[in-house]
Scaffold this active site. Structure first.
Site, PDB file in Angstrom:
ATOM      1  N   ASP A 309       0.831  -1.195   0.000  1.00 57.05           N
ATOM      2  CA  ASP A 309       0.000   0.000   0.000  1.00 57.05           C
ATOM      3  C   ASP A 309       0.870   1.250   0.000  1.00 57.05           C
ATOM      4  O   ASP A 309       2.070   1.206   0.279  1.00 57.05           O
ATOM      5  CB  ASP A 309      -0.905   0.014   1.228  1.00 57.05           C
ATOM      6  CG  ASP A 309      -0.119  -0.090   2.538  1.00 57.05           C
ATOM      7  OD1 ASP A 309       0.839  -0.882   2.568  1.00 57.05           O
ATOM      8  OD2 ASP A 309      -0.460   0.590   3.518  1.00 57.05           O
ATOM      9  N   ASP A 310       0.251   2.374  -0.319  1.00 57.72           N
ATOM     10  CA  ASP A 310       0.895   3.687  -0.300  1.00 57.72           C
ATOM     11  C   ASP A 310       2.157   3.717  -1.158  1.00 57.72           C
ATOM     12  O   ASP A 310       3.191   4.282  -0.763  1.00 57.72           O
ATOM     13  CB  ASP A 310       1.214   4.112   1.137  1.00 57.72           C
ATOM     14  CG  ASP A 310      -0.045   4.285   1.982  1.00 57.72           C
ATOM     15  OD1 ASP A 310      -1.141   4.325   1.402  1.00 57.72           O
ATOM     16  OD2 ASP A 310       0.079   4.354   3.215  1.00 57.72           O
TER      17      ASP A 310
END
Length: 670
Positions: A309-310
């Site tokens: 993620d991110d």
């Protein structure tokens, strides 16, 4: 999962006995009542103590058991040492002068009470349940347990389960049905609705200390949470330096956490987040990843996660990925990630005994819309891999069964919920302590999810308020009541706790009521934009609305008396909490407790001013309103400590409710 409520074996109840004095919770008295929600709070049945998480089934079975003198605990090998230690501690706190632990076949003729703890199908448990006329399934799912307790001339207490975790959870329930001098005479059949329940330490900002993590793991055991995902953004070896080995001192800390998790039947999930720099096609990077996981496996970890993620999928980290997967795109990123995850599942997880299926946080984790990325994951990723999802939005205003069904369609599997509540590391949460209930998660989600974890606040101890609600929901979402869970959190922090501070079997009711007042003032939960998905101070807002109605319809004296009583409860709550609540919770909450002190003074002075106005003493009214304005200014000047929370900002407390009333009342209530 087979649910106990559908079992074919009937429960045969003994005659209803005396009530369990000291165990049954009553509705909280005025003025510290529970913040209002849509549904009324559900209370236990007659003579049945409150247990959190709420059991699948609990009923009065017989008289309470008196606890005194020598108590003999007969355990078979399914009960591990932490479970035995917990049982011993509970019984001593309940009144036993001596606790003797025996194996089956050993008995002490001088015991005043015998307790049997073991496997559901062990002879001593089978015979004990038959003697008590209490039916339970012979084959119990993992983490399920049966507890039967009845006093009288021949008191007996039986705890049986299908695995060590179930036995441990049965003893955790024993902790909650025990009070000084007695154990409630109840029968409990219990199992979790979700197989994975817990927290993910995945926030940005000031990290938890090692001791806070140790405390959280013990607390998870108290609440029957079985999952902790270690993904702290502050740990460089988790993300930026994912391919570098831990220094010995840091590895020793992580290993201590792993051991603490095991003692409390929590699965320590080690998360490694290589997405910012990994070259998916580079064999050396893959081997570095496996080496990092191997160290954790050798340290006792059996649960692993690869959060991706991110990160961006608009560029590759190496030219080899361009050659292997083509130009950067969401679909190419999905194929590269799925290939990596499949290799880890097949070449590491499948070859390491005891390991559970790999977990994964996708780059697209917060919606229900299909995409090239999701299509690649859906078509390529091993179906055993658990995919995490935050709901329809990074911080969704609600999570429904329909949301989860739509997400299942686009991901091609049921999802593991990463719930971004009560995390407070984003701009919209600046200056806030999020103590509202775990709410707006729809009953029935347990049938649609593989599990749920919450992402807590920078403040570890204060996060327990929502974590208790989340534990209650994940264990038994069918009967979940946000108001009841908030009350349970207040009681836990007010003394009915083991992990958080000094242990106790009973809560201080004055402290619990003060905490509920404080929870209400910190009820507001923001979306990423800062707008609320849970309203600020609903109980205070209700009381202010009632006051305005009384002021307008001519019952001003009663309206002022009622409002002053609640204003006094607000003003007195901080000191009561400082005296009676868990010390770590007080430390986490101190800036907001100080704000409550000042806003409580402001509200009291405002009420005094309105009283003087009704008495025709306008000079005294002006003086009181001036005191209120000064107290409000002092409250508004408070700032969050940037070393304790990210992002920092002015302390926010019942904003739009309390501040609006104090500042407008002198000019609008004439």
């Amino acid at each position: 999962m087979r649910r106990l409520k559908t079992r074919s074996v009937a429960v045969v109840l003994a005659a209803v006995g005396v009530l369990a004095a000291g165990c049954t919770n009553a509705p909280p008295p005025e003025p510290g009542q529970q913040p209002a929600e849509d549904a009324p709070v559900s209370l236990p049945g007659e003579g049945v103590p409150q247990v959190t998480p709420q059991p699948t089934e609990m009923t009065r079975l017989g008289d309470d058991i008196a606890v005194h003198g020598t108590v003999e605990v007969i355990v078979d090998p399914i009960a591990d040492q932490p479970t035995i230690d917990l049982a011993t501690q509970v019984l001593r706190m309940a009144g036993a002068s001596e606790v003797l632990v025996r194996q089956p076949g050993q008995r002490s003729p001088e015991a005043d009470l015998r307790i049997r703890i073991g496997g559901r199908n062990s002879p001593m448990i089978v015979k004990g349940l038959q003697a008590m006329h209490y039916g339970a399934p012979a084959n119990m799912d993992p983490e399920s347990y049966v507890l039967a307790a009845s006093g009288g001339e021949d008191p007996a207490l039986i705890i049986g389960a299908g695995d060590p975790a179930g036995v441990y959870y049965g003893v955790q329930t024993l902790r909650q049905i025990a009070s000084p001098g007695r154990i409630a005479g109840v029968g409990v059949l219990d199992e979790p609705a979700m197989p994975n329940r817990g927290a993910i330490e995945g926030f940005y900002g000031p990290p938890w200390t090692h001791q806070e993590r140790m405390d959280q793991l013990a607390f998870y055991g108290d609440m029957k949470l079985n999952t902790y995902i270690y993904a702290p953004k502050d740990d460089p070896y988790h993300r930026e330096q994912w391919d570098q080995p831990y220094p010995p001192e840091k590895l020793a800390e992580v290993q201590e956490l792993i051991g603490q998790a095991q003692r409390h039947h929590v699965r320590f999930t080690y998360a490694l987040s290589p997405g910012n720099s990994i070259c998916y096609s580079d064999p050396a990077h893959f081997q570095a990843l496996l080496a990092k996981l191997q160290v954790m496996y050798d340290s006792g970890v059996r649960d692993f996660s690869l959060p991706l993620d991110d990160i961006s999928y608009t560029s590759w980290n190496c030219s080899g990925d361009q050659q292997a997967y083509g130009a950067p795109s969401e679909e190419a990123a999905g194929r590269a990630q799925a290939d990596l995850l499949n290799r880890v599942q097949h070449e590491f997880v499948d070859t390491h005994p005891g390991s559970t299926p790999l977990q994964f946080v996708p780059t697209e984790y917060s919606d229900v819309e299909d995409s090239g990325y999701k299509t690649a994951i859906r078509e390529v990723l091993d179906p055993r891999v658990l995919v995490m999802w935050t709901g329809d939005g990074v911080i969704p205003p609600r999570i429904t069964v329909e949301d989860a069904r739509k997400a299942e369609q686009v991901w091609g599997r049921k999802l593991f919920l990463w719930d971004n509540y009560p995390v407070n590391d984003f701009d919209g949460s600046a200056g806030r302590l999020l103590l509202g209930p775990y709410a707006k998660r729809q009953n029935g989600l347990s049938e649609q999810l593989t599990g749920a974890v919450v992402n807590p606040m920078n403040q570890a101890a204060a996060s327990k308020v929502v974590e208790i609600g989340a534990a209650d929901f994940a264990w038994n979402d069918e009967k979940f009541d946000p108001k009841r869970a908030s009350r349970a959190a207040a009681e836990y922090l007010a003394g009915d706790r083991f992990a958080g501070g000094e242990p106790g079997l009973t809560a201080d009711p004055k402290t619990a009521d003060a905490l509920l007042v404080f929870f209400d003032l910190n009820h507001m939960a923001p979306l990423a934009s800062g707008s609320p998905w849970q309203d600020p101070a609903p109980e205070l807002a209700r009381r202010l609305e009632s006051f305005r109605a009384g002021w307008q319809n001519g019952t001003r004296d009663q309206a002022l008396e009622d409002l002053r009583r609640y204003a006094r409860a607000i003003a007195d709550a901080p000191e009561q909490i400082r005296r009676g609540a868990a010390a770590d919770f007080v430390a986490d909450s101190e800036p907001w407790l100080t704000a409550t002190d000042r806003w409580g003074d402001a509200l009291l002075a405002t009420v005094d001013g309105l009283r003087a106005r009704t008495d025709g003493e306008e000079g005294a009214a002006r003086d009181a309103f001036q005191r209120a304005e000064e107290a409000a200014d002092r409250a508004g000047a408070l700032q969050a400590d940037p070393t304790q929370v990210r992002p920092e900002g002015p302390i926010m407390l019942a904003d739009g409710v309390l501040d609006t009333f104090v500042r407008r009342a002198p000019s609008t209530l004439t």
